[in-house]
Write a protein that holds these residues in place. Structure first.
Motif, PDB file in Angstrom:
ATOM      1  N   ALA A 102       4.723   1.170   1.091  1.00  0.00           N
ATOM      2  CA  ALA A 102       4.945   0.332   2.276  1.00  0.00           C
ATOM      3  C   ALA A 102       4.118  -0.949   2.169  1.00  0.00           C
ATOM      4  O   ALA A 102       3.564  -1.258   1.115  1.00  0.00           O
ATOM      5  CB  ALA A 102       4.553   1.110   3.527  1.00  0.00           C
ATOM      6  N   TYR A 103       4.026  -1.657   3.282  1.00  0.00           N
ATOM      7  CA  TYR A 103       3.189  -2.848   3.396  1.00  0.00           C
ATOM      8  C   TYR A 103       2.245  -2.635   4.567  1.00  0.00           C
ATOM      9  O   TYR A 103       2.675  -2.372   5.692  1.00  0.00           O
ATOM     10  CB  TYR A 103       4.043  -4.108   3.628  1.00  0.00           C
ATOM     11  CG  TYR A 103       4.980  -4.344   2.485  1.00  0.00           C
ATOM     12  CD1 TYR A 103       4.542  -4.977   1.328  1.00  0.00           C
ATOM     13  CD2 TYR A 103       6.290  -3.896   2.536  1.00  0.00           C
ATOM     14  CE1 TYR A 103       5.385  -5.163   0.253  1.00  0.00           C
ATOM     15  CE2 TYR A 103       7.147  -4.079   1.466  1.00  0.00           C
ATOM     16  CZ  TYR A 103       6.691  -4.708   0.330  1.00  0.00           C
ATOM     17  OH  TYR A 103       7.533  -4.886  -0.736  1.00  0.00           O
ATOM     18  N   CYS A 104       0.948  -2.721   4.300  1.00  0.00           N
ATOM     19  CA  CYS A 104      -0.065  -2.535   5.333  1.00  0.00           C
ATOM     20  C   CYS A 104      -0.455  -3.887   5.918  1.00  0.00           C
ATOM     21  O   CYS A 104      -0.608  -4.862   5.194  1.00  0.00           O
ATOM     22  CB  CYS A 104      -1.300  -1.851   4.763  1.00  0.00           C
ATOM     23  SG  CYS A 104      -0.964  -0.155   4.286  1.00  0.00           S
ATOM     24  N   THR A 124       7.966  -0.985   6.174  1.00  0.00           N
ATOM     25  CA  THR A 124       8.752  -0.827   4.955  1.00  0.00           C
ATOM     26  C   THR A 124       9.966  -1.731   5.064  1.00  0.00           C
ATOM     27  O   THR A 124      10.374  -2.111   6.157  1.00  0.00           O
ATOM     28  CB  THR A 124       9.217   0.636   4.753  1.00  0.00           C
ATOM     29  OG1 THR A 124      10.005   1.030   5.872  1.00  0.00           O
ATOM     30  CG2 THR A 124       8.036   1.571   4.579  1.00  0.00           C
ATOM     31  N   ASN A 129       2.076  -0.793   9.559  1.00  0.00           N
ATOM     32  CA  ASN A 129       2.607  -0.187   8.357  1.00  0.00           C
ATOM     33  C   ASN A 129       4.117  -0.426   8.399  1.00  0.00           C
ATOM     34  O   ASN A 129       4.795   0.098   9.287  1.00  0.00           O
ATOM     35  CB  ASN A 129       2.268   1.304   8.346  1.00  0.00           C
ATOM     36  CG  ASN A 129       2.607   1.960   7.041  1.00  0.00           C
ATOM     37  OD1 ASN A 129       2.777   1.295   6.028  1.00  0.00           O
ATOM     38  ND2 ASN A 129       2.696   3.280   7.057  1.00  0.00           N
ATOM     39  N   THR A 131      -3.406  -5.710   7.915  1.00  0.00           N
ATOM     40  CA  THR A 131      -4.827  -5.574   8.222  1.00  0.00           C
ATOM     41  C   THR A 131      -5.375  -6.903   8.714  1.00  0.00           C
ATOM     42  O   THR A 131      -5.139  -7.933   8.093  1.00  0.00           O
ATOM     43  CB  THR A 131      -5.615  -5.132   6.969  1.00  0.00           C
ATOM     44  OG1 THR A 131      -5.014  -3.942   6.444  1.00  0.00           O
ATOM     45  CG2 THR A 131      -7.068  -4.868   7.295  1.00  0.00           C
ATOM     46  N   CYS A 163       0.870  -1.184   0.000  1.00  0.00           N
ATOM     47  CA  CYS A 163       0.000   0.000   0.000  1.00  0.00           C
ATOM     48  C   CYS A 163       0.902   1.227   0.000  1.00  0.00           C
ATOM     49  O   CYS A 163       1.725   1.400   0.891  1.00  0.00           O
ATOM     50  CB  CYS A 163      -0.971  -0.006   1.182  1.00  0.00           C
ATOM     51  SG  CYS A 163      -0.236   0.151   2.799  1.00  0.00           S
ATOM     52  N   GLY A 178       8.749  -0.395  10.994  1.00  0.00           N
ATOM     53  CA  GLY A 178       7.691   0.599  10.881  1.00  0.00           C
ATOM     54  C   GLY A 178       6.937   0.723  12.177  1.00  0.00           C
ATOM     55  O   GLY A 178       7.542   0.774  13.253  1.00  0.00           O
ATOM     56  N   THR A 232       0.121   2.439  19.569  1.00  0.00           N
ATOM     57  CA  THR A 232       1.021   2.185  18.457  1.00  0.00           C
ATOM     58  C   THR A 232       2.463   2.173  18.956  1.00  0.00           C
ATOM     59  O   THR A 232       2.853   3.006  19.776  1.00  0.00           O
ATOM     60  CB  THR A 232       0.835   3.260  17.364  1.00  0.00           C
ATOM     61  OG1 THR A 232      -0.525   3.202  16.922  1.00  0.00           O
ATOM     62  CG2 THR A 232       1.750   3.020  16.181  1.00  0.00           C
ATOM     63  N   ARG A 270      -6.721  -1.971  10.493  1.00  0.00           N
ATOM     64  CA  ARG A 270      -5.323  -1.901  10.054  1.00  0.00           C
ATOM     65  C   ARG A 270      -4.448  -1.780  11.303  1.00  0.00           C
ATOM     66  O   ARG A 270      -4.631  -0.866  12.104  1.00  0.00           O
ATOM     67  CB  ARG A 270      -5.110  -0.715   9.132  1.00  0.00           C
ATOM     68  CG  ARG A 270      -3.753  -0.752   8.482  1.00  0.00           C
ATOM     69  CD  ARG A 270      -3.721   0.154   7.305  1.00  0.00           C
ATOM     70  NE  ARG A 270      -2.593   1.062   7.463  1.00  0.00           N
ATOM     71  CZ  ARG A 270      -2.330   2.047   6.647  1.00  0.00           C
ATOM     72  NH1 ARG A 270      -3.136   2.306   5.655  1.00  0.00           N
ATOM     73  NH2 ARG A 270      -1.287   2.791   6.847  1.00  0.00           N
TER      74      ARG A 270
END
Length: 113
Positions: A45-47, A64, A62, A49, A42, A72, A82, A59
């Motif tokens: 990057a890579y999401c 990279t 996130n 979910t 996405c 990330g 987070t 989600r």
């Protein structure tokens, strides 16, 4: 000439798509809680979910990186906090790690589905 350009563009596009699909982190993973998480490209990057379980559709990350090593942010779906995170792919295992101040860390190992 136009035909040659179109064929070259199609080959380049196919090669780019193969590179994205070949990234080891992309796919569906069984989390430590038993839910299924999808990791997909996405943006740049890579999401991450959640697809099943109590928090399906949320989600939670996130990341990279390339070649099996990623970094990330990861979110705990239970409390919405987070953390700085990382992921390392080794075969069909993905070790996910979230840290506070790079000192207090928690790890989980996910399995490829």
């Amino acid at each position: 000439m136009i035909r040659t350009l179109l064929i070259a563009a199609a080959v380049a596009f196919g090669t780019a798509c193969s590179a994205i699909a070949a990234e080891p982190i992309v796919g569906n993973w069984k989390t430590a809680s038993g839910a299924t998480a999808e990791i997909a490209p996405c943006g740049g990057a890579y999401c991450v979910t959640l697809k099943t379980g109590k928090h399906a559709g949320k989600r939670i990350g996130n990341l990279t990186g390339t070649d099996g090593s990623y970094s990330g942010e990861l979110t705990d779906p239970e409390n919405d906090k987070t953390y700085s995170g990382s992921g390392a792919v080794n075969g069909n295992s993905l070790k996910m790690k979230g840290c506070v101040l790079k000192v207090l860390c928690k790890s989980q190992t996910w399995t490829r589905l």
